[in-house]
Design a protein around this motif. Structure first.
Motif, PDB file in Angstrom:
ATOM      1  N   ILE A   1      23.332  43.337  27.653  1.00 59.74           N
ATOM      2  CA  ILE A   1      23.743  44.336  28.652  1.00 59.74           C
ATOM      3  C   ILE A   1      23.685  43.720  30.050  1.00 59.74           C
ATOM      4  O   ILE A   1      24.612  43.884  30.851  1.00 59.74           O
ATOM      5  N   THR A   2      22.618  42.998  30.328  1.00 59.88           N
ATOM      6  CA  THR A   2      22.452  42.370  31.637  1.00 59.88           C
ATOM      7  C   THR A   2      23.523  41.311  31.884  1.00 59.88           C
ATOM      8  O   THR A   2      24.071  41.216  32.990  1.00 59.88           O
ATOM      9  N   ALA A   3      23.859  40.528  30.870  1.00 62.90           N
ATOM     10  CA  ALA A   3      24.897  39.501  31.025  1.00 62.90           C
ATOM     11  C   ALA A   3      26.241  40.132  31.366  1.00 62.90           C
ATOM     12  O   ALA A   3      26.963  39.638  32.247  1.00 62.90           O
ATOM     13  N   VAL A   4      26.578  41.221  30.705  1.00 60.27           N
ATOM     14  CA  VAL A   4      27.838  41.917  30.986  1.00 60.27           C
ATOM     15  C   VAL A   4      27.812  42.482  32.406  1.00 60.27           C
ATOM     16  O   VAL A   4      28.778  42.351  33.161  1.00 60.27           O
ATOM     17  N   GLU A   5      26.709  43.094  32.784  1.00 62.72           N
ATOM     18  CA  GLU A   5      26.591  43.658  34.134  1.00 62.72           C
ATOM     19  C   GLU A   5      26.652  42.565  35.201  1.00 62.72           C
ATOM     20  O   GLU A   5      27.250  42.767  36.261  1.00 62.72           O
ATOM     21  N   PHE A   6      26.038  41.419  34.927  1.00 67.14           N
ATOM     22  CA  PHE A   6      26.071  40.289  35.855  1.00 67.14           C
ATOM     23  C   PHE A   6      27.514  39.835  36.076  1.00 67.14           C
ATOM     24  O   PHE A   6      27.951  39.647  37.214  1.00 67.14           O
ATOM     25  N   GLU A   7      28.272  39.699  34.995  1.00 67.01           N
ATOM     26  CA  GLU A   7      29.677  39.317  35.130  1.00 67.01           C
ATOM     27  C   GLU A   7      30.447  40.354  35.942  1.00 67.01           C
ATOM     28  O   GLU A   7      31.243  40.000  36.817  1.00 67.01           O
ATOM     29  N   ASP A   8      30.208  41.622  35.669  1.00 69.35           N
ATOM     30  CA  ASP A   8      30.860  42.690  36.445  1.00 69.35           C
ATOM     31  C   ASP A   8      30.496  42.586  37.924  1.00 69.35           C
ATOM     32  O   ASP A   8      31.343  42.786  38.797  1.00 69.35           O
ATOM     33  N   GLU A   9      29.241  42.288  38.179  1.00 69.38           N
ATOM     34  CA  GLU A   9      28.754  42.222  39.559  1.00 69.38           C
ATOM     35  C   GLU A   9      29.447  41.119  40.352  1.00 69.38           C
ATOM     36  O   GLU A   9      29.921  41.353  41.468  1.00 69.38           O
ATOM     37  N   TYR A  10      29.518  39.917  39.813  1.00 67.82           N
ATOM     38  CA  TYR A  10      30.149  38.858  40.608  1.00 67.82           C
ATOM     39  C   TYR A  10      31.652  39.060  40.726  1.00 67.82           C
ATOM     40  O   TYR A  10      32.244  38.711  41.738  1.00 67.82           O
ATOM     41  N   ASN A  11      32.268  39.658  39.727  1.00 69.22           N
ATOM     42  CA  ASN A  11      33.693  39.981  39.849  1.00 69.22           C
ATOM     43  C   ASN A  11      33.925  41.052  40.918  1.00 69.22           C
ATOM     44  O   ASN A  11      34.893  40.993  41.680  1.00 69.22           O
ATOM     45  N   LYS A  12      33.026  42.018  40.972  1.00 73.35           N
ATOM     46  CA  LYS A  12      33.140  43.098  41.953  1.00 73.35           C
ATOM     47  C   LYS A  12      33.051  42.563  43.387  1.00 73.35           C
ATOM     48  O   LYS A  12      33.727  43.059  44.284  1.00 73.35           O
TER      49      LYS A  12
ATOM     50  N   PHE B   1      38.962  29.695  49.441  1.00 67.10           N
ATOM     51  CA  PHE B   1      38.780  30.161  48.070  1.00 67.10           C
ATOM     52  C   PHE B   1      37.373  29.888  47.548  1.00 67.10           C
ATOM     53  O   PHE B   1      36.702  30.784  47.037  1.00 67.10           O
ATOM     54  N   TRP B   2      36.909  28.650  47.660  1.00 70.59           N
ATOM     55  CA  TRP B   2      35.592  28.320  47.115  1.00 70.59           C
ATOM     56  C   TRP B   2      34.492  29.079  47.847  1.00 70.59           C
ATOM     57  O   TRP B   2      33.523  29.531  47.231  1.00 70.59           O
ATOM     58  N   ASP B   3      34.633  29.260  49.151  1.00 69.98           N
ATOM     59  CA  ASP B   3      33.656  30.058  49.894  1.00 69.98           C
ATOM     60  C   ASP B   3      33.613  31.494  49.370  1.00 69.98           C
ATOM     61  O   ASP B   3      32.538  32.096  49.288  1.00 69.98           O
ATOM     62  N   CYS B   4      34.767  32.032  49.003  1.00 66.45           N
ATOM     63  CA  CYS B   4      34.821  33.386  48.431  1.00 66.45           C
ATOM     64  C   CYS B   4      34.071  33.440  47.109  1.00 66.45           C
ATOM     65  O   CYS B   4      33.340  34.404  46.828  1.00 66.45           O
ATOM     66  N   VAL B   5      34.229  32.411  46.298  1.00 64.08           N
ATOM     67  CA  VAL B   5      33.531  32.334  45.005  1.00 64.08           C
ATOM     68  C   VAL B   5      32.028  32.248  45.230  1.00 64.08           C
ATOM     69  O   VAL B   5      31.249  33.001  44.623  1.00 64.08           O
ATOM     70  N   VAL B   6      31.608  31.364  46.105  1.00 66.35           N
ATOM     71  CA  VAL B   6      30.180  31.169  46.374  1.00 66.35           C
ATOM     72  C   VAL B   6      29.562  32.445  46.948  1.00 66.35           C
ATOM     73  O   VAL B   6      28.466  32.847  46.561  1.00 66.35           O
ATOM     74  N   ARG B   7      30.273  33.094  47.850  1.00 63.93           N
ATOM     75  CA  ARG B   7      29.779  34.335  48.449  1.00 63.93           C
ATOM     76  C   ARG B   7      29.612  35.431  47.386  1.00 63.93           C
ATOM     77  O   ARG B   7      28.597  36.117  47.340  1.00 63.93           O
ATOM     78  N   ALA B   8      30.589  35.583  46.515  1.00 65.54           N
ATOM     79  CA  ALA B   8      30.504  36.598  45.452  1.00 65.54           C
ATOM     80  C   ALA B   8      29.319  36.312  44.534  1.00 65.54           C
ATOM     81  O   ALA B   8      28.570  37.229  44.158  1.00 65.54           O
ATOM     82  N   MET B   9      29.128  35.048  44.206  1.00 61.87           N
ATOM     83  CA  MET B   9      28.020  34.692  43.313  1.00 61.87           C
ATOM     84  C   MET B   9      26.678  34.900  44.001  1.00 61.87           C
ATOM     85  O   MET B   9      25.725  35.365  43.368  1.00 61.87           O
TER      86      MET B   9
ATOM     87  N   ALA C   1      28.715  30.423  36.042  1.00 67.60           N
ATOM     88  CA  ALA C   1      29.350  31.680  36.456  1.00 67.60           C
ATOM     89  C   ALA C   1      30.289  31.440  37.639  1.00 67.60           C
ATOM     90  O   ALA C   1      31.386  32.004  37.686  1.00 67.60           O
ATOM     91  N   ARG C   2      29.876  30.603  38.595  1.00 69.87           N
ATOM     92  CA  ARG C   2      30.764  30.258  39.726  1.00 69.87           C
ATOM     93  C   ARG C   2      32.042  29.614  39.210  1.00 69.87           C
ATOM     94  O   ARG C   2      33.139  29.955  39.649  1.00 69.87           O
ATOM     95  N   ASN C   3      31.884  28.687  38.281  1.00 70.81           N
ATOM     96  CA  ASN C   3      33.058  28.011  37.732  1.00 70.81           C
ATOM     97  C   ASN C   3      33.968  28.973  36.982  1.00 70.81           C
ATOM     98  O   ASN C   3      35.196  28.898  37.093  1.00 70.81           O
ATOM     99  N   ASP C   4      33.374  29.882  36.220  1.00 70.07           N
ATOM    100  CA  ASP C   4      34.167  30.895  35.509  1.00 70.07           C
ATOM    101  C   ASP C   4      34.913  31.787  36.493  1.00 70.07           C
ATOM    102  O   ASP C   4      36.089  32.061  36.316  1.00 70.07           O
ATOM    103  N   LEU C   5      34.204  32.232  37.518  1.00 72.80           N
ATOM    104  CA  LEU C   5      34.817  33.087  38.510  1.00 72.80           C
ATOM    105  C   LEU C   5      35.995  32.375  39.180  1.00 72.80           C
ATOM    106  O   LEU C   5      37.078  32.949  39.330  1.00 72.80           O
ATOM    107  N   ALA C   6      35.796  31.124  39.550  1.00 68.37           N
ATOM    108  CA  ALA C   6      36.874  30.368  40.178  1.00 68.37           C
ATOM    109  C   ALA C   6      38.055  30.202  39.221  1.00 68.37           C
ATOM    110  O   ALA C   6      39.211  30.357  39.627  1.00 68.37           O
ATOM    111  N   TYR C   7      37.776  29.948  37.970  1.00 66.73           N
ATOM    112  CA  TYR C   7      38.846  29.760  36.989  1.00 66.73           C
ATOM    113  C   TYR C   7      39.665  31.039  36.825  1.00 66.73           C
ATOM    114  O   TYR C   7      40.887  31.003  36.840  1.00 66.73           O
ATOM    115  N   TYR C   8      38.977  32.175  36.672  1.00 61.07           N
ATOM    116  CA  TYR C   8      39.684  33.423  36.414  1.00 61.07           C
ATOM    117  C   TYR C   8      40.338  34.024  37.661  1.00 61.07           C
ATOM    118  O   TYR C   8      41.276  34.810  37.545  1.00 61.07           O
ATOM    119  N   MET C   9      39.869  33.649  38.836  1.00 59.66           N
ATOM    120  CA  MET C   9      40.447  34.191  40.063  1.00 59.66           C
ATOM    121  C   MET C   9      41.533  33.303  40.668  1.00 59.66           C
ATOM    122  O   MET C   9      42.191  33.709  41.605  1.00 59.66           O
TER     123      MET C   9
END
Length: 152
Positions: A98-109, A117-125, A143-151
């Motif tokens: 549950i926490t892992a799913v919420e964590f992913e939701d949180e950084y995407n949010k 771009f990379w500053d946006c990723v780092v800031r979100a994380m 998670a930073r790398n995943d976020l950057a890949y998907y965004m």
């Protein structure tokens, strides 16, 4: 001996073995982030599920997606994490998922296309890490790398 089946099971075992080397929370996130690969190896979605999904409206598909995420701790992810951390009790395993799913939701949010771009990723994380401070640095890196890949 069915070689393709054996290599699929070997790949699943390798993913689970990698997760087993980490603390429970980090293992849950690693398995969660690799869920699409695990699903593909396991033959999910099935042809019938694909057929049904194609008949859903956007609203229905969105509701199904939310339901699957909200109940990830009741699906295959539980069995994977239980294999990786057999000594952990079931409530702890469910909570880690549950926490892992919420964590992913949180950084995407928190991702906002405002600046480099990379500053946006780092800031979100960084914002997500403040709410979920118990992960290893390697998990935040992944998670930073995943976020950057998907965004991208």
């Amino acid at each position: 001996m069915d070689t393709p089946q054996q290599s699929a099971q070997d790949e699943i075992s390798a993913i689970i073995a990698s997760a087993a080397k980490q603390p429970l929370l980090d293992a849950a996130y690693e398995l969660w982030r690799r869920r699409y690969r695990l699903d593909l190896i396991e033959g999910r979605p099935t042809a019938e599920e694909i057929r049904i999904n194609r008949t859903l409206t956007a609203e229905q598909f969105s509701a199904k997606y939310r339901h699957d995420r909200d109940h990830a701790h009741e699906g295959p992810m539980f069995a994977y994490l239980k294999r990786a951390h057999a000594s952990a009790d079931d409530p702890a395993i469910k909570q880690a998922i549950i926490t892992a799913v919420e964590f992913e939701d949180e950084y995407n949010k928190h991702f906002d296309w405002n600046g480099d771009f990379w500053d946006c990723v780092v800031r979100a994380m960084a914002q997500a890490a403040r709410r979920y401070p118990d992960y290893l640095e390697t998990t935040y890196r992944d998670a930073r790398n995943d976020l950057a890949y998907y965004m991208k």
